[in-house]
Enzyme design. Sequence first.
Site, PDB file in Angstrom:
ATOM      1  N   GLU A 346       0.662  -1.186  -0.016  1.00  0.00           N
ATOM      2  CA  GLU A 346      -0.046  -0.102   0.127  1.00  0.00           C
ATOM      3  C   GLU A 346       0.847   1.186   0.110  1.00  0.00           C
ATOM      4  O   GLU A 346       0.495   2.350  -0.457  1.00  0.00           O
ATOM      5  CB  GLU A 346      -0.917   0.042   1.158  1.00  0.00           C
ATOM      6  N   HIS A 377       6.783 -27.128   1.894  1.00  0.00           N
ATOM      7  CA  HIS A 377       5.819 -28.414   1.343  1.00  0.00           C
ATOM      8  C   HIS A 377       4.665 -27.552   0.515  1.00  0.00           C
ATOM      9  O   HIS A 377       3.839 -28.225   0.283  1.00  0.00           O
ATOM     10  CB  HIS A 377       5.241 -29.199   2.627  1.00  0.00           C
ATOM     11  N   LYS A 505     -13.939   1.545  -3.310  1.00  0.00           N
ATOM     12  CA  LYS A 505     -14.794   1.860  -2.237  1.00  0.00           C
ATOM     13  C   LYS A 505     -16.090   2.640  -2.964  1.00  0.00           C
ATOM     14  O   LYS A 505     -17.195   2.517  -2.628  1.00  0.00           O
ATOM     15  CB  LYS A 505     -14.225   2.875  -1.082  1.00  0.00           C
TER      16      LYS A 505
END
Length: 540
Positions: A346, A377, A505
């Site tokens: 950000e 793994h 938003k």
Amino acid sequence: MLFCDDSKKYLKEQNINLKNEFDKDDKRVEKFSLKHQNIYFDYSKNLINDYILKSLLESAEKSSLKDKIKQMFNGAKINSTEHRAVLHTALRDLSSTPLIVDGQDIRQEVTKEKQRVKELVEKVVSGRWRGFSGKKITDIVNIGIGGSDLGPKMVVRALQPYHCTDLKVHFVSNVDADSLLQALHVVDPETTLFIIASKSFSTEETLLNSISAREWLLDHYEDEKAVANHFVAISSKLDKVKEFGIDLEHCYKMWDWVGGRYSLWSSIGMSIAFAIGYDNFEKLLAGAYSVDKHFKETEFSKNIPVIMALLASYYSCTYNSQSQALLPYDERLCYFVDYLQQADMESNGKSVNIAGETVNYQTGVVLWGGVGTNGQHAFHQLLHQGNIFIPVDFIAIATSHHNYDNHQQALLANCFAQSQALMFGQSYDMVYNELLKSGLNETQAKELAAHKVIPGNRPSTTILLDELSPYSLGALIALYEHKIFVQGVLWDINSYDQWGVELGKKLGKNILKAMNDDSSDEYQNLDDSTRQLIAKVKNK
């Protein structure tokens, strides 16, 4: 001077071979490692030599980095697009020298607010703060998102061995109701205190979760007065806090000069203090402050955040690295990658410079990873044999909080082995001969050998902490915070705004209106794809 200039490309022509560099220089580790108190920083497995490091340090000296560091610590408004200072460092500054921002000494404000948080924590822990029915508080639910969630949640988990208050701390962030319900299913309305962490008190996810939590509480009590006993807020919008039903004496400050992703040191860290006690919270701040001093006072060649940033920026500019793997070998740091993803991506995910001009070089990278040994793994295959250039940071803790020494030794052995494997790899001849020794014939060995070759010569850094304590964790976080800042300076970008998140938003609010009213302008203005998605949902 622009860091990502053509001269960096010539440095790549040094053709560093790590095995050869170690073979010819028995002082390499000594030269390319640093220590800050109980943190050992080994960057000897990076694709550098004396000449490359000297060149990178010269670039840092020729940049405005020294001045920018002074500006940040002195309260200059280096967040230019929002006209704000960047002073999360002031929240953990142990000095008493006045620091003036907009005509006010913010040190006094910070000290006063810390005392308020301390008093609240001690009041709840001691049982002097009671729920509406008179019962002692047993659970804390922090409702926030982004920096109001990721940092505190990471620290609370990382310092679990230091939990000392008998309070259980829960975190709710996602607007998905499952996030809230997971917490509500395990708490009692009569013994739960909610923290609403939202500077604007209007963040959609936080507000919706807070309203639902309030309804849940009132379904039990059926009395509006109960809200004051079970909610506190961290916000700058006092009118909205009061309207919600929270006593303004229990509203704690968020300053404009503290960005959300750097706010765990502020009142936002209240949930941390509820878990580990306020004294330990202060040790967290003290650890970060020790790195602030190191960063501010140490020459660049011995400055850990500067070296971290120079290496990462060098790989981005010269090797076109588009991601960095962060591999903490400690289960307690299971949320550390999530936290740093926000802090890094950000901050430095920008495509224009300070002047607003589009840059022609790569800036922020994708930061990803996970705890060892789980990653071995899962995704380490890509690190060892993939054809993507991915620098790696290993984080290891020398001593653990438990007594299972054999587990700890195995964990550390795996960590060190992974960094060694990335560096040395294994050649075709090495693999071929091993296969012959294992009993395969020449034809079989030739067929399999190419698949088992590991190129090696892949860069990594290892950060080794003596222990994972409040102090050392604070220091570790601050190292990465300052690394992010330095990269922003080197790339000439603003690391402290985040305009890229605003469009989503805005569109989300429009689409919500469209979903509820297909005659609205918002619905009529939708693209066909989004309109069809809404239709599919409505038809279920």
